[in-house]
Design an enzyme around this catalytic site. Sequence first.
Site, mmCIF file in Angstrom:
data_model
loop_
_atom_site.group_PDB
_atom_site.id
_atom_site.type_symbol
_atom_site.label_atom_id
_atom_site.label_comp_id
_atom_site.label_asym_id
_atom_site.label_seq_id
_atom_site.Cartn_x
_atom_site.Cartn_y
_atom_site.Cartn_z
ATOM 1 N N HIS A 1 44.232 39.899 28.727
ATOM 2 C CA HIS A 1 44.274 38.554 29.303
ATOM 3 C C HIS A 1 42.891 38.215 29.841
ATOM 4 O O HIS A 1 42.449 38.781 30.842
ATOM 5 C CB HIS A 1 45.316 38.514 30.434
ATOM 6 C CG HIS A 1 45.325 37.219 31.200
ATOM 7 N ND1 HIS A 1 45.703 37.146 32.512
ATOM 8 C CD2 HIS A 1 45.012 35.956 30.827
ATOM 9 C CE1 HIS A 1 45.624 35.897 32.925
ATOM 10 N NE2 HIS A 1 45.199 35.153 31.921
ATOM 11 N N HIS B 1 53.169 31.122 31.342
ATOM 12 C CA HIS B 1 52.158 32.072 30.845
ATOM 13 C C HIS B 1 52.232 33.396 31.583
ATOM 14 O O HIS B 1 51.457 34.309 31.290
ATOM 15 C CB HIS B 1 50.761 31.475 30.932
ATOM 16 C CG HIS B 1 50.089 31.543 32.269
ATOM 17 N ND1 HIS B 1 50.706 31.154 33.446
ATOM 18 C CD2 HIS B 1 48.837 31.946 32.634
ATOM 19 C CE1 HIS B 1 49.869 31.314 34.453
ATOM 20 N NE2 HIS B 1 48.738 31.793 33.996
ATOM 21 N N GLY B 2 53.135 33.534 32.528
ATOM 22 C CA GLY B 2 53.279 34.778 33.267
ATOM 23 C C GLY B 2 54.256 34.601 34.408
ATOM 24 O O GLY B 2 55.066 33.668 34.403
ATOM 25 N N PHE C 1 43.175 40.852 33.032
ATOM 26 C CA PHE C 1 43.441 42.291 32.937
ATOM 27 C C PHE C 1 43.503 42.710 31.477
ATOM 28 O O PHE C 1 43.596 41.879 30.565
ATOM 29 C CB PHE C 1 44.778 42.640 33.615
ATOM 30 C CG PHE C 1 45.982 42.029 32.925
ATOM 31 C CD1 PHE C 1 46.611 42.675 31.860
ATOM 32 C CD2 PHE C 1 46.487 40.802 33.331
ATOM 33 C CE1 PHE C 1 47.700 42.112 31.215
ATOM 34 C CE2 PHE C 1 47.581 40.231 32.682
ATOM 35 C CZ PHE C 1 48.192 40.881 31.625
ATOM 36 N N CYS D 1 41.223 30.561 28.199
ATOM 37 C CA CYS D 1 41.894 31.736 28.747
ATOM 38 C C CYS D 1 43.211 31.930 28.004
ATOM 39 O O CYS D 1 43.917 30.967 27.700
ATOM 40 C CB CYS D 1 42.148 31.547 30.238
ATOM 41 S SG CYS D 1 42.843 32.998 31.043
ATOM 42 N N LYS E 1 41.637 46.529 35.664
ATOM 43 C CA LYS E 1 41.092 45.331 36.284
ATOM 44 C C LYS E 1 39.562 45.441 36.359
ATOM 45 O O LYS E 1 38.858 44.641 35.782
ATOM 46 C CB LYS E 1 41.674 45.149 37.688
ATOM 47 C CG LYS E 1 43.178 45.009 37.735
ATOM 48 C CD LYS E 1 43.676 43.697 37.197
ATOM 49 C CE LYS E 1 43.406 42.555 38.135
ATOM 50 N NZ LYS E 1 43.997 41.287 37.645
ATOM 51 N N ASN F 1 44.914 27.912 28.301
ATOM 52 C CA ASN F 1 44.144 26.865 29.001
ATOM 53 C C ASN F 1 43.401 26.071 27.940
ATOM 54 O O ASN F 1 42.307 26.468 27.519
ATOM 55 C CB ASN F 1 43.105 27.477 29.955
ATOM 56 C CG ASN F 1 43.686 27.976 31.254
ATOM 57 O OD1 ASN F 1 44.888 27.976 31.456
ATOM 58 N ND2 ASN F 1 42.811 28.405 32.146
#
Length: 381
Positions: A167, A294-295, A138, A75, A372, A239
């Site tokens: 993402h 990461h966010g 997303f 990811c 999404k 990841n």
Amino acid sequence: MGNYQNPHHIHIIADSETWIEGNAVAQLETTAKLPHMLRVAGMPDLHAGRGYPVGAAFFSEHHFYPALIGNDIGCGMTFWQTDLSAVKLKPVKLAKQLGNIDTPLSQDEQEALLGESASDYPFSDDLAVGTIGGGNHFAELQTVETVYRDDLLPAAFDSNRLQLLVHSGSRGLGQQILQRHIEAYGHRGLAEGSEAAADYLAEHQAALEFARLNRRLIAARMLDRWRTEGDCLLDVHHNFLEQTEIAGQTGWLHRKGATPADKGLVMIPGSRGDYSYLVLPTQDCQISLNTLAHGAGRKWQRSECKGRLSHKYSADSLRQTAFGSVVVCQDKALIFEEAPQAYKDIDSVISAMKNAGLIELVARFKPVLTYKTSGGCGGEA
């Protein structure tokens, strides 16, 4: 909560403005006690996961733990500059042109978009190739809001163009790999050099390659729908597992929802109703195990989001943000679970890393259109 270390070799990147839930810290402390674990680091977006925390890095010796990477191996984020003009911006029209991109791409469609397909990858029958997935995945069109360092921007970067951030990860492949591993070995670590370790590393590499291809396919099909072109500026996993050296010691670095700080420029997005930041990691990020957030990181559990929000907001009202950007999400549960209110403020996350001397701000971006799903969707965050 300030920066601190405890006897179990934990370091959390945080400052006085950083909120981190106690359960996430408890999970990090438990992970730090695993056999062969040398150090663990929590990022300012640290939050509790399914047994192991998200927004963290784990450094072990002689053994590694596939369960720490989880089911969405590979990811990550890919960032494209499109040829679409930011001046002639019409989000509703762009959403209509995009339509539904939830359907997996056939091999012929993959080859038409990229000249290659995922057909040679193992376990590819159920992978939903070229799709974003559920959870926090997303794709988002963005405009440049602020440039902090022109000299650090990618070559040929154009602030007058729309940027595309995708993402997503390895879809069904990572889930299959983790499930087989857990069935065979549980949550125990694997000894480096063992046959089991070699088998996992080979599958892990295939998942990384597939995840990167999947993000390319998502971007390519979106650009195709808009009848435009684009250039990939960066693509980074958050990841994954790698063997590396930190502070003179060789070991296995696990990143779970954590961006590498040794791959050049990286994007750190907020929620769909917040800014995203392009940053350059500083030269010495060993304090955070060469890792960044990461966010924004979750603030609320998914199960509590609708109860917290439904008396104030309808699903329709959540399909437009405070920025005026459009959100395409026809999954009524997901629209509440992924509401901006369910996430931390991205500026608090960025500030904690900047104050720790980990990053240099390059540019800030504002959402225009967040995709999404146009129907029901599955997949993991």
